[in-house]
Design an enzyme around this catalytic site. Structure first.
Site, mmCIF file in Angstrom:
data_model
loop_
_atom_site.group_PDB
_atom_site.id
_atom_site.type_symbol
_atom_site.label_atom_id
_atom_site.label_comp_id
_atom_site.label_asym_id
_atom_site.label_seq_id
_atom_site.Cartn_x
_atom_site.Cartn_y
_atom_site.Cartn_z
ATOM 1 N N LEU A 165 0.818 -1.216 0.000
ATOM 2 C CA LEU A 165 0.000 0.000 0.000
ATOM 3 C C LEU A 165 0.852 1.267 0.000
ATOM 4 C CD1 LEU A 165 -2.811 -1.046 2.528
ATOM 5 C CD2 LEU A 165 -2.642 -1.446 0.060
ATOM 6 N N GLN A 181 -10.838 -0.817 -15.100
ATOM 7 C CA GLN A 181 -11.256 -1.729 -14.017
ATOM 8 C C GLN A 181 -12.462 -1.149 -13.266
ATOM 9 O OE1 GLN A 181 -8.498 -3.803 -11.151
ATOM 10 N NE2 GLN A 181 -9.090 -2.108 -9.847
ATOM 11 N N HIS A 194 -3.493 4.287 -2.027
ATOM 12 C CA HIS A 194 -4.389 3.303 -1.395
ATOM 13 C C HIS A 194 -4.940 3.859 -0.081
ATOM 14 C CE1 HIS A 194 -1.676 0.294 -3.555
ATOM 15 N NE2 HIS A 194 -2.871 -0.039 -4.001
ATOM 16 N N SER A 254 1.796 3.989 -7.709
ATOM 17 C CA SER A 254 1.526 2.587 -8.055
ATOM 18 C C SER A 254 2.485 1.704 -7.283
ATOM 19 C CB SER A 254 1.742 2.387 -9.556
ATOM 20 O OG SER A 254 1.847 1.007 -9.834
HETATM 21 P P1 AMP Z 1 -4.234 -2.520 -6.298
HETATM 22 O O1 AMP Z 1 -3.700 -2.908 -4.976
HETATM 23 O O2 AMP Z 1 -3.209 -2.004 -7.226
HETATM 24 O O3 AMP Z 1 -5.113 -3.579 -6.888
HETATM 25 O O4 AMP Z 1 -5.193 -1.281 -6.040
HETATM 26 C C1 AMP Z 1 -6.208 -1.338 -5.092
HETATM 27 C C2 AMP Z 1 -7.111 -0.156 -5.291
HETATM 28 O O5 AMP Z 1 -6.366 1.049 -5.127
HETATM 29 C C3 AMP Z 1 -7.726 -0.102 -6.699
HETATM 30 O O6 AMP Z 1 -9.068 0.358 -6.576
HETATM 31 C C4 AMP Z 1 -6.856 0.923 -7.388
HETATM 32 O O7 AMP Z 1 -7.521 1.591 -8.446
HETATM 33 C C5 AMP Z 1 -6.564 1.884 -6.241
HETATM 34 N N1 AMP Z 1 -5.352 2.658 -6.504
HETATM 35 C C6 AMP Z 1 -4.126 2.211 -6.846
HETATM 36 N N2 AMP Z 1 -3.287 3.235 -7.048
HETATM 37 C C7 AMP Z 1 -4.009 4.364 -6.844
HETATM 38 C C8 AMP Z 1 -3.715 5.754 -6.913
HETATM 39 N N3 AMP Z 1 -2.524 6.216 -7.257
HETATM 40 N N4 AMP Z 1 -4.703 6.636 -6.628
HETATM 41 C C9 AMP Z 1 -5.953 6.210 -6.288
HETATM 42 N N5 AMP Z 1 -6.288 4.901 -6.211
HETATM 43 C C10 AMP Z 1 -5.334 4.003 -6.479
#
Ligand code: AMP
Length: 277
Positions: free
Chosen positions: A25, A154, A29, A186
């Protein structure tokens, strides 16, 4: 805050706000977790905030990508607690997909197959995403779930799936959190070499250049120009209807979307595109 690994332990934590994640995270996140806290308060009645941390094997089409995906549960839990979560649900693969049982992939919404987007380079990815998200909804039984705009396609896929399968569940979108230079946060950014980290700014610069162009074609050309100047391998750099992800439609909301590879790292980003309007 508690950390649990089985659905059985979620007992009293159903009916709240869920933030599904794969862990590792970052501040983006955690912004979703804070938003979940605010949403739970808005709903009243002490609704719980649940963060799931599960690296879902069925959505990775590259086994190497799955193996090297960062796993940092201790730091993740500390961050979730600071951001106001009540519970971190960190199940094993066998808890999510008990052996011997079948978990059919829900029917994929049309937007999952948006031509030339994620499905083109990650075939099967959204089947895995829908499978795990629907499974998490089943285990956690939230009243609302929050997803980031960072993964725009997504988000649209999950909104469409939930509209069909779980009409009582609210899907809440949260804006993309960015580094000070504009790069979308990310979990994969840690794998960028220092040189690629610097070049990666071109994704946001490309989206910003697109904003100044009045036609989709000019906007796409502007994105390509910025990325190509940095020698970045483009997977797509397009303007689409923000909801269907098909060609942009005059008078409808549009989105500029980009995916690119820098070394071994694949990055995606997107932004609203308004053109002349
Ligand atoms: P992930 O762990 O990459 O699957 O992401 C989990 C959630 O966090 C998903 O809904 C992503 O779209 C969101 N997320 C990931 N990176 C960001 C970001 N930079 N800004 C906002 N939401 C994010």
């Amino acid at each position: 805050m508690r950390i649990v690994t089985t659905a059985r332990e979620l007992g009293d934590f159903r009916g709240g706000v869920l933030v599904p994640t794969m862990g590792a995270l970052h501040a983006g996140h955690l912004a979703l977790v804070s938003a979940a806290r605010a949403e739970a308060a808005r709903r009243g009645g002490g609704k719980p905030v649940v963060v799931s941390v599960f690296v879902n094997p069925t959505q990775f089409n590259d086994p190497k990508d799955l193996d090297r995906y960062p796993r940092t549960l201790d730091a993740d839990s500390a961050g979730c607690e600071r951001a106001g979560a009540d519970i971190v649900f960190a199940p094993s693969p066998d808890e999510v997909y008990p052996p011997g049982q079948l978990f059919p992939t829900p029917a994929l919404p049309a937007v999952a197959a948006g031509p030339g987007l994620e499905d083109a380079s990650r075939p099967g990815h959204f089947a895995g995403v829908c499978q795990v998200v629907e499974r998490l909804f089943e285990l956690v039984r939230p009243a609302a779930a929050i997803f980031g705009e960072k993964d725009w396609q997504q988000l649209k896929v999950i909104e469409a799936m939930a509209r069909d399968l779980r009409p009582d569940l609210s899907i809440i979108a949260h804006p993309t959190a960015r580094e000070p230079d504009g790069l979308a946060m990310s979990s994969r950014n840690v794998f960028l070499t220092p040189a690629d980290r610097s070049r990666a700014r071109a994704l946001w610069r490309g989206l910003a250049a697109a904003r100044d162009r009045s036609t989709p074609m000019a906007a796409e050309a502007a994105m390509r120009e910025v990325l190509e100047r940095e020698g970045i391998a483009i997977e797509y750099a397009v303007v689409r209807d923000a909801w269907t992800l098909l060609g942009p439609v005059e008078g409808c909301a549009s989105r500029a979307l980009v995916a690119a590879r820098l070394g071994t790292v694949r990055l995606i980003d997107n932004a609203e595109w308004r053109g002349d309007r």
